[in-house]
Each structure stands twice: as structure tokens, then as C-alpha cells.
Write a protein that holds these residues in place. Sequence first.
Motif, PDB file in Angstrom:
ATOM      1  N   LYS A  36      -3.387  -6.799  -0.120  1.00  0.00           N
ATOM      2  CA  LYS A  36      -2.903  -8.671   1.122  1.00  0.00           C
ATOM      3  C   LYS A  36      -1.684  -7.886   1.373  1.00  0.00           C
ATOM      4  CE  LYS A  36      -3.878 -13.094   2.836  1.00  0.00           C
ATOM      5  NZ  LYS A  36      -4.350 -14.628   2.404  1.00  0.00           N
ATOM      6  N   ALA A  95       2.757 -14.460   0.197  1.00  0.00           N
ATOM      7  CA  ALA A  95       1.094 -13.815  -0.833  1.00  0.00           C
ATOM      8  C   ALA A  95       2.047 -12.785  -1.570  1.00  0.00           C
ATOM      9  CB  ALA A  95       0.813 -12.236   0.642  1.00  0.00           C
ATOM     10  N   GLU A 106      -7.341  -7.508  -5.403  1.00  0.00           N
ATOM     11  CA  GLU A 106      -6.958  -7.468  -4.021  1.00  0.00           C
ATOM     12  C   GLU A 106      -6.112  -8.790  -3.208  1.00  0.00           C
ATOM     13  OE1 GLU A 106     -10.264 -10.584  -1.269  1.00  0.00           O
ATOM     14  OE2 GLU A 106      -9.961  -9.839  -3.025  1.00  0.00           O
TER      15      GLU A 106
END
Length: 449
Positions: free
Chosen positions: A343, A172, A339
Motif C-alpha cells: 500500500k 502509509a 500488505e
Amino acid sequence: DEVSAASVSMQTDSAILSQIEILHSARLAAVVVDKQKLDQNDAFMDPPTSAVSKAADFVRGVVRYFRPSPAVGTADVTQLDPATRDAMIASSRRDYAILKLQDEVQAERIGRSYVISIAYQATDPALATAVTKAYAEAYLADQLDASFDATERAAVWLQGRLTELRESSQAAALAVEKFRAEHGLAVDDGQLISDKQLSDLNGQLIEAQADTARASARYQQYKSIVESGSDNAFRDAAISADQPSNSVISTLKTRYLTVAKRQQDIEANFGAEHPQAVALAKEKADISAQIFGELKQLTESYRNEYEVALARETALRANVALAAGKSSIDNQSQVKLRELEQKATALSTLYQTFLGRYEEASQQQSFPVGKIRVISDATLPKSAATPRMSIVLGLSLVLGVMLGAGVGGLNEFRERFFRTGEDVRDRVGLKFLGYLPIIGSKVVRDDRR
């Protein structure tokens, strides 16, 4: 609140009943049998029995003789070698000892407390004490082992989960940086470079607009002076006193004033046609022309400055428009970037949480702490718990009296002899004449001799 209290009470009862079932489990009994070697203890395996127990065993033997149980895959031990036969016998004795101990050990909850009482009855007080202590120690060890095993399983699971979370968190974070690099979303001091550039360009544009306005005002002012002609140059040249070229104009103005004063003096004394007055008038005109020339040069210079400022303002406007468009695109991309960052942050937080749990589980695995303790050790009993002598004596006395009364009543009911003269008179209604001695077998034998 009442429902919550009832639920807590039910959970507590279930937990304690579960612990009692653990105390009655075969695993715990096997630990005690192996530790105390109960399968080799004759006092445990074959304790002395009472007459009642012997009678009950005899009855059960007779019932089994007439109703034999079907054989369940039993092998003929005579066909086995001695070592295997001895091993099977030892295993059978151990299994029997485990079942016997499970059946005889007592575990019960004391009232509504969290205390569980463990008891074992045996004809040997030392054996009963040893078995009870061994059960308590085995139970404590079992709880520690269960806690250790649970912690170990949790640590293994957390370790595998940590590996997954670490890889997910790194992926991520890499996705965030890759997206930022692909869309040029560089950050400086927590602010996008495009937003910072737009802010800087807006500030520069404001300054450029102010510079253009000042240059335009100065250029228009000097342009109007030049357009008014050289006659007004000396009078209007006074406005240029604050400009960089004011030294040349100030010098020319000083010469102009000096020449004008001398011209006035000569004209006042000698007339306007005097050659010196004429020369001074020509000199005065030359100085005025020089001042006009200087003003024209300044006007041209200010025009150039105005054009440069205007060009700079136009370029900045274009740059601001371009930066504004890029900032708008970056803002749209930043939604996706935000976003991805959320995450990545969530995965990182989850990873840190699991890492803390894993370290805690590792510490508990290294130093397991039990939640159960022994509050009262088993001691050597000073007297037998059962049977109680006072109760046995009292019950024996009552049963003896009842049995004697019953036997006496039965004999009285079955009596068929006359023992006294009153019995003859009362039962037959005849007169009693007297007693006769009983002629026994001894007299008969003597007569035969």
C-alpha cells in the motif's frame, strides 16, 4: 477497424463543428467589437443599403407598425441622468454590434480537412479585412487562454491531490515502520533479523553437533583405554600422539622404551634376579603408572570437553526452537507487513506520477502552446465579392428582355384602335376611304382666341 475509423471520423467532425460554434460565439464577437471599436464605426453600424434592402426594411416596418411586439421591461430613458443614459446607449450599441457581427461573420469547414475558413462581408474592403484578421487573432488568443485556463485548473487540482497523496503516502510509510517496530520485524540487508538469527543458530548448531561428535568419540576412546587397565596403557597410549598432551606421554614412552631395553640387556647378561634388573623393572612399572595417570587425566579432560560440547549443543537446540517459533510468528506478521508495504509503495508511486504530471502542467502553464495556427492571412480584396458584375449584367439583360416582351405582348393584347387601312378592312370588313388628321387642343385654343 471500420467501426474505429467511423468513430474517429465522428469525433473529428464534432470537434471541428465545436470550433465553428466557438467562432460564432458572443464572447469572440465581443472581443472583436471591443478591439476594432465596431460599435463606434458608422460603416459597420449603418452601412449603405440597396433599394431591395430598403424595400424589405419598409415592409418589415409596416408589419411591426400593425403588429407591435410587446414591451419587455423597458425603462424610460428620459427619466435617467445623462451619464446613465449615455452608458445605457453605449451598452445597447455594443450589444447590437455583437449580435450584428455574430450574424454576419461566416465560418465554415473546407471540405473534409481540418481547415476552417473565416469570412466577413462589408461595403468597405479595409473594414472587412480588419474584422477578419481580428477574428483570427481573437480565436488564436481564445485558444491559448482556454489552454492556459485548463492547464491552470489541472494544476490547481493536481496540487490539492498531491497534498492528499503526500499525506497518505507518509501515513502509509509510518504505519509500516510502526507495525515493524511493534512486532520486532527489523530488517538487515533485506532479511528479517529473526530469520537471520535462525540461520546463524542453525549454522552454530551444526558446528556444535560436529564438535560434540568429535568430543564424544575422543572421550569414549580414552575411556576404553583407561578401563582396559594400566597394563595396556603403554600399548594404547600411541593413539594420543596427535593430542596436546602428547609431549608428556611421548617423553614417558621414550623413558619406558629405554628402561625396557636396558632391562632386557641386563636380564640377558646377568639374569632377571639381578638387582639392577629388578630396579629397572620397578622403574618401568612406575613409568607405566605415570602413563596411565596421564591417560586418566586426558580422559577426564575429554569428558569435560564432551559435556561442554553437549551442553552447548543442547542450548543451541533450545535457541533454534525458540528462534524458529519467533520466525514463524514473524512470518505471519510479515504477511500483514507486506500488505502495508504494498500500500505504501502504491501510494508513493501514485504520488510520484502525480508530481510529474503537476510539474508538466506547471511548465505548460508557464509556456502555453496553441494547437491552431493561421495558414492564410486576410488580404485587402481587389474587387467586390458580391454581387458579381458579370452575373448581374447577364441576369439584368435576360430580365429586361423578358420584361420588354411581356409588356409588348400585354399592349398588343389590350389594343383597341385602328392604325392602318388594312386593320379596318381585316377587322370590320368595310372599305377604307381615307385618313383624317387629328384636331388637337391647340387648334381649339387658337379658335377661342
